[in-house]
Design an enzyme around this catalytic site. Structure first.
Site, PDB file in Angstrom:
ATOM      1  N   ALA A  69      24.663 -18.866 -10.185  1.00 48.96           N
ATOM      2  CA  ALA A  69      24.855 -18.490  -8.778  1.00 48.96           C
ATOM      3  C   ALA A  69      24.198 -19.529  -7.878  1.00 48.96           C
ATOM      4  O   ALA A  69      24.663 -19.794  -6.773  1.00 48.96           O
ATOM      5  CB  ALA A  69      24.264 -17.108  -8.515  1.00 48.96           C
ATOM      6  N   THR A  70      23.113 -20.118  -8.358  1.00 52.26           N
ATOM      7  CA  THR A  70      22.454 -21.174  -7.572  1.00 52.26           C
ATOM      8  C   THR A  70      23.445 -22.300  -7.270  1.00 52.26           C
ATOM      9  O   THR A  70      23.536 -22.778  -6.136  1.00 52.26           O
ATOM     10  CB  THR A  70      21.239 -21.722  -8.355  1.00 52.26           C
ATOM     11  N   ASN A 149      16.610  -9.547  -3.736  1.00 52.86           N
ATOM     12  CA  ASN A 149      16.107  -9.584  -5.110  1.00 52.86           C
ATOM     13  C   ASN A 149      14.661  -9.136  -5.219  1.00 52.86           C
ATOM     14  O   ASN A 149      14.235  -8.647  -6.250  1.00 52.86           O
ATOM     15  CB  ASN A 149      16.256 -10.992  -5.706  1.00 52.86           C
ATOM     16  N   GLN A 177      22.492  -9.634  -6.615  1.00 48.68           N
ATOM     17  CA  GLN A 177      21.747  -8.432  -7.024  1.00 48.68           C
ATOM     18  C   GLN A 177      22.532  -7.133  -6.831  1.00 48.68           C
ATOM     19  O   GLN A 177      22.160  -6.105  -7.399  1.00 48.68           O
ATOM     20  CB  GLN A 177      20.420  -8.339  -6.255  1.00 48.68           C
ATOM     21  N   SER A 194      26.436 -13.872 -10.438  1.00 45.17           N
ATOM     22  CA  SER A 194      25.854 -14.450 -11.651  1.00 45.17           C
ATOM     23  C   SER A 194      26.037 -13.481 -12.820  1.00 45.17           C
ATOM     24  O   SER A 194      25.883 -12.266 -12.639  1.00 45.17           O
ATOM     25  CB  SER A 194      24.364 -14.676 -11.391  1.00 45.17           C
ATOM     26  N   HIS A 196      24.180 -13.214 -15.653  1.00 45.78           N
ATOM     27  CA  HIS A 196      23.022 -12.679 -16.384  1.00 45.78           C
ATOM     28  C   HIS A 196      22.342 -11.511 -15.680  1.00 45.78           C
ATOM     29  O   HIS A 196      21.436 -10.893 -16.242  1.00 45.78           O
ATOM     30  CB  HIS A 196      22.030 -13.797 -16.733  1.00 45.78           C
ATOM     31  N   THR A 232      33.839 -29.212 -18.175  1.00 44.89           N
ATOM     32  CA  THR A 232      34.487 -28.383 -19.192  1.00 44.89           C
ATOM     33  C   THR A 232      33.874 -26.994 -19.186  1.00 44.89           C
ATOM     34  O   THR A 232      32.649 -26.852 -19.281  1.00 44.89           O
ATOM     35  CB  THR A 232      34.305 -29.023 -20.585  1.00 44.89           C
ATOM     36  N   CYS A 315       1.464 -16.189  -8.028  1.00 43.82           N
ATOM     37  CA  CYS A 315       0.174 -16.509  -8.648  1.00 43.82           C
ATOM     38  C   CYS A 315       0.351 -17.326  -9.919  1.00 43.82           C
ATOM     39  O   CYS A 315      -0.529 -18.096 -10.283  1.00 43.82           O
ATOM     40  CB  CYS A 315      -0.577 -15.243  -8.980  1.00 43.82           C
TER      41      CYS A 315
HETATM   42  N1  PLP Z   1      20.430 -15.065  -5.552  1.00 41.01           N
HETATM   43  C1  PLP Z   1      19.699 -14.003  -5.886  1.00 41.01           C
HETATM   44  C2  PLP Z   1      19.552 -12.890  -4.910  1.00 41.01           C
HETATM   45  C3  PLP Z   1      19.079 -13.941  -7.122  1.00 41.01           C
HETATM   46  O1  PLP Z   1      18.331 -12.875  -7.445  1.00 41.01           O
HETATM   47  C4  PLP Z   1      19.238 -15.020  -8.024  1.00 41.01           C
HETATM   48  C5  PLP Z   1      18.547 -15.020  -9.331  1.00 41.01           C
HETATM   49  O2  PLP Z   1      17.387 -14.695  -9.418  1.00 41.01           O
HETATM   50  C6  PLP Z   1      20.036 -16.100  -7.637  1.00 41.01           C
HETATM   51  C7  PLP Z   1      20.617 -16.090  -6.396  1.00 41.01           C
HETATM   52  C8  PLP Z   1      20.289 -17.270  -8.553  1.00 41.01           C
HETATM   53  O3  PLP Z   1      21.081 -16.878  -9.648  1.00 41.01           O
HETATM   54  P1  PLP Z   1      21.199 -17.811 -10.948  1.00 41.01           P
HETATM   55  O4  PLP Z   1      20.067 -17.412 -11.847  1.00 41.01           O
HETATM   56  O5  PLP Z   1      22.540 -17.484 -11.539  1.00 41.01           O
HETATM   57  O6  PLP Z   1      21.125 -19.214 -10.486  1.00 41.01           O
END
Ligand code: PLP
Length: 372
Positions: A69-70, A149, A177, A194, A196, A232, A315
């Site tokens: 997702a990033t 998140n 989320q 995403s 995962h 790919t 932390c």
């Molecule tokens: N956006 C939110 C709200 C998330 O919680 C996360 C992952 O922690 C991401 C984006 C990024 O997702 P990814 O781990 O697929 O890069």
């Protein structure tokens, strides 16, 4: 281990692992090659794409797979700026967005884009009037997440999108989320998700794009994903993502009811003295971000080694920097340091959650009784 970190990641569903296995073990053909085996892999990817699109549930657009997702968020923001009409050089976002949004915006601001990160209230919610005031004919895009998140609060994505559209801007929703957990309302032009976070594999995400709102390509190369995102694709990861999406769609009500029930149990088991960070009304129930006066979250994590959960300040990095989200809702350093995030979901057992909450409560009591 009692796993209470469902916002960080989720366990892979057995059905997902099963669906992926043949594509990982046997069917290794390149899905972009013209052989019979390549075409079969390509068809499996397209099936997975439809499963992800169905879970996103918005009409008039399509999904391109990405590595995370990033990456989808980076692509959406940077690629939209590249296609911006003249005079649209401003992005509006929220102070509580994920680093994927905030850091991409920062990168863009170093290259001449004006970025406005709107504040949220003490409940973590955006006041729509603040957005309305910030919108004008220079705004290209509004980036706002569905479910936060860290504190689990749910923004009004449909109303944010409607305001953005009224000003001639487009809207990107980070739905990572909320995806597969609650419905996504109509409105966004781009949606990042995403695998995962929905019991799928790590290393794959997707960007849903409304037809006509596609950002310029970001990853260049072999022209995969209709020329929009080269590289790919992994049939195993795509099939796993699709299977996770279908399963989440089928189980959404059941999973939600389970999580809501868990939330009630956790709040009862925790006892008095805890405050929930963020709106109680507009929140996804599988996230409990809680604090208790004077608590040292890092010490809790060290003391409770059998429970996986997260903290309200960074932390682990040694900086002790309070989370930007907790700061944005008005918490000071001490309050952020005393905050813990408990996240639970489909496979969390009630007895485990209750036991963990009791241990957390006891550890907090023990800290209170320590000499200063
Ligand atoms: N956006 C939110 C709200 C998330 O919680 C996360 C992952 O922690 C991401 C984006 C990024 O997702 P990814 O781990 O697929 O890069």
């Amino acid at each position: 281990m009692i796993y209470l970190d469902y916002q960080a990641t989720t366990p892979v569903a057995p059905e997902v692992a099963e669906a992926m296995r043949p594509w990982a073990e046997e069917w290794f053909a390149n899905p972009h090659s013209p052989s019979r085996w390549g075409r079969e892999a390509d068809a499996a990817i397209d099936h997975a794409r439809r499963e992800v699109e169905e879970l996103i549930g918005l009409g008039g657009g399509s999904v391109a797979f990405t590595g995370s997702a990033t990456e989808a968020i980076n692509w959406a923001l940077k690629g939209s700026v590249e296609r911006a009409p003249p005079g649209r050089d401003r992005i509006i976002t929220l102070a509580t967005e994920h680093a994927a949004v905030l850091d991409s915006c920062e990168w863009l601001s170093e290259r001449g884009i004006e970025v406005v990160a709107l504040p949220v209230g003490g409940d973590g919610l955006l006041d729509l009037a603040t957005l309305e005031d910030a919108l004008d004919e220079r705004v290209l895009l509004v980036a706002a997440m569905q479910v936060n998140n860290e504190i689990g609060v749910i923004q009004r994505v449909d109303e944010i999108a409607a305001l953005a559209h009224a000003a001639g801007a487009i809207m990107l929703c980070d739905a990572v989320q909320g995806f597969g957990r609650i419905d996504l309302p109509e409105g966004p032009d781009m949606v990042a998700v995403s695998a995962h976070k929905i019991h799928g594999p790590k290393g794959i995400g997707a960007l849903w794009m409304r037809d006509g709102a596609e950002p310029a390509p970001f990853v260049h190369g072999g022209g995969q994903e209709r020329g929009m995102r080269s590289g790919t694709l992994s049939p195993a990861l795509c099939v796993g993502f699709g299977a996770a999406a279908s399963l989440a769609r089928e189980r959404m009500t059941r999973d939600f009811d389970h999580v809501q029930n868990l939330s009630h149990l956790a709040r009862t088991a925790l006892g008095r003295g805890w405050t929930i960070n963020g709106s109680l009304q507009w929140r996804y129930p599988g996230n409990l971000n809680i604090r208790r006066g004077g608590l040292d979250g890092a010490r809790m994590l060290a003391d409770l080694r059998a429970i996986a959960f997260s903290l309200g300040s960074a932390c682990a990095s040694g900086s002790g920097r309070p989370s930007h989200v907790l700061r944005a809702i008005g918490l000071d350093y001490r309050a952020a340091r005393s905050s813990l995030r408990l996240g639970f979901g489909r496979y969390t057992q009630s007895e485990d959650l209750v036991a963990a909450c009791r241990l957390i409560d006891q550890a907090a009591d023990a800290q209170e009784n320590l000499p200063e």
